[in-house]
Design a protein around this motif. Sequence first.
Motif, PDB file in Angstrom:
ATOM      1  N   PHE A   1      38.632  52.984  38.697  1.00  0.00           N
ATOM      2  CA  PHE A   1      38.423  51.747  37.947  1.00  0.00           C
ATOM      3  C   PHE A   1      37.135  51.046  38.367  1.00  0.00           C
ATOM      4  N   GLY A   2      36.628  51.386  39.542  1.00  0.00           N
ATOM      5  CA  GLY A   2      35.432  50.736  40.051  1.00  0.00           C
ATOM      6  C   GLY A   2      34.158  51.541  39.834  1.00  0.00           C
ATOM      7  N   GLN A   3      34.254  52.572  38.981  1.00  0.00           N
ATOM      8  CA  GLN A   3      33.060  53.344  38.651  1.00  0.00           C
ATOM      9  C   GLN A   3      32.110  52.507  37.798  1.00  0.00           C
ATOM     10  N   ASP A   4      30.893  53.026  37.601  1.00  0.00           N
ATOM     11  CA  ASP A   4      30.009  52.320  36.682  1.00  0.00           C
ATOM     12  C   ASP A   4      30.643  52.338  35.295  1.00  0.00           C
ATOM     13  N   PRO A   5      30.325  51.354  34.451  1.00  0.00           N
ATOM     14  CA  PRO A   5      31.017  51.191  33.168  1.00  0.00           C
ATOM     15  C   PRO A   5      31.049  52.439  32.292  1.00  0.00           C
TER      16      PRO A   5
ATOM     17  N   PHE B   1      34.482  47.607  45.497  1.00  0.00           N
ATOM     18  CA  PHE B   1      34.778  47.978  44.110  1.00  0.00           C
ATOM     19  C   PHE B   1      35.503  46.911  43.288  1.00  0.00           C
ATOM     20  N   GLU B   2      36.021  45.860  43.922  1.00  0.00           N
ATOM     21  CA  GLU B   2      36.896  44.910  43.217  1.00  0.00           C
ATOM     22  C   GLU B   2      36.211  44.287  42.005  1.00  0.00           C
ATOM     23  N   GLN B   3      35.017  43.778  42.180  1.00  0.00           N
ATOM     24  CA  GLN B   3      34.339  43.077  41.089  1.00  0.00           C
ATOM     25  C   GLN B   3      34.077  44.002  39.905  1.00  0.00           C
ATOM     26  N   THR B   4      33.595  45.201  40.180  1.00  0.00           N
ATOM     27  CA  THR B   4      33.317  46.155  39.106  1.00  0.00           C
ATOM     28  C   THR B   4      34.597  46.592  38.419  1.00  0.00           C
TER      29      THR B   4
ATOM     30  N   ASN C   1      36.678  44.393  30.142  1.00  0.00           N
ATOM     31  CA  ASN C   1      35.948  44.942  28.995  1.00  0.00           C
ATOM     32  C   ASN C   1      36.831  45.892  28.186  1.00  0.00           C
ATOM     33  N   GLN C   2      37.651  46.670  28.876  1.00  0.00           N
ATOM     34  CA  GLN C   2      38.526  47.599  28.164  1.00  0.00           C
ATOM     35  C   GLN C   2      39.599  46.843  27.380  1.00  0.00           C
ATOM     36  N   ILE C   3      40.104  45.772  27.930  1.00  0.00           N
ATOM     37  CA  ILE C   3      41.079  44.957  27.202  1.00  0.00           C
ATOM     38  C   ILE C   3      40.453  44.391  25.932  1.00  0.00           C
TER      39      ILE C   3
END
Length: 199
Positions: free
Chosen positions: A129-133, A182-185, A192-194
């Motif tokens: 979940f913390g990967q780049d977008p 990774f939390e913020q990303t 964004n997915q929501i």
Amino acid sequence: MRKNMTQKAPLIITDAFIDAYVKPYYLEAHRQYFKFDYIDNILSYCDENQINLSTSQKLATLFSYSRWMPMSQKHFEDGATLLKLAVDISNMESNEDVLNAQQIVRQLADRNMLTIDSALIFDLDRMRFGQDPEEYSKYEQLLRLEFSFIDDQTWSRVRTGVLNAFLNEPQFFATQQFADKFEQTAKSNIENQIRFLQG
């Protein structure tokens, strides 16, 4: 006294063991994202970042998604069972490391049950979940393919509910080390997915 000719070998996680007793379970046709590459990437991340997994933690990682099945509520429990079976049929000792690995896999199903050992594996899994977008978007797309038997409206509703539940957690990651990194990303990706699902 005659030697026991059926004495088992010491537990050692070799490439041969992984090839024979782990990888085949990640070849199922329904898998789009949770293939062995996913597990291999986690292990590579640990190597690159000098995260030294114990034998139990590595076993748990290898088998965490070995019984992944869309809609299954017990793939972690089934993975823990398979873990011991794989060690047994490989003729290696089913020792304390195996029992600890089973416990780690089971604990992944409920973050309230996490210990220091399982919290690290929990966060390594959530790291996606913390990967780049762009990479996170690929994950969501492949996950959708794994659930392609569900219609779009139902998927959007259910997935939005899951993602909102993640956002409502006081902290997405179980360890401060991963939260700091990774939390913020992760939360941005989820938000964004929501919006995408509701759009």
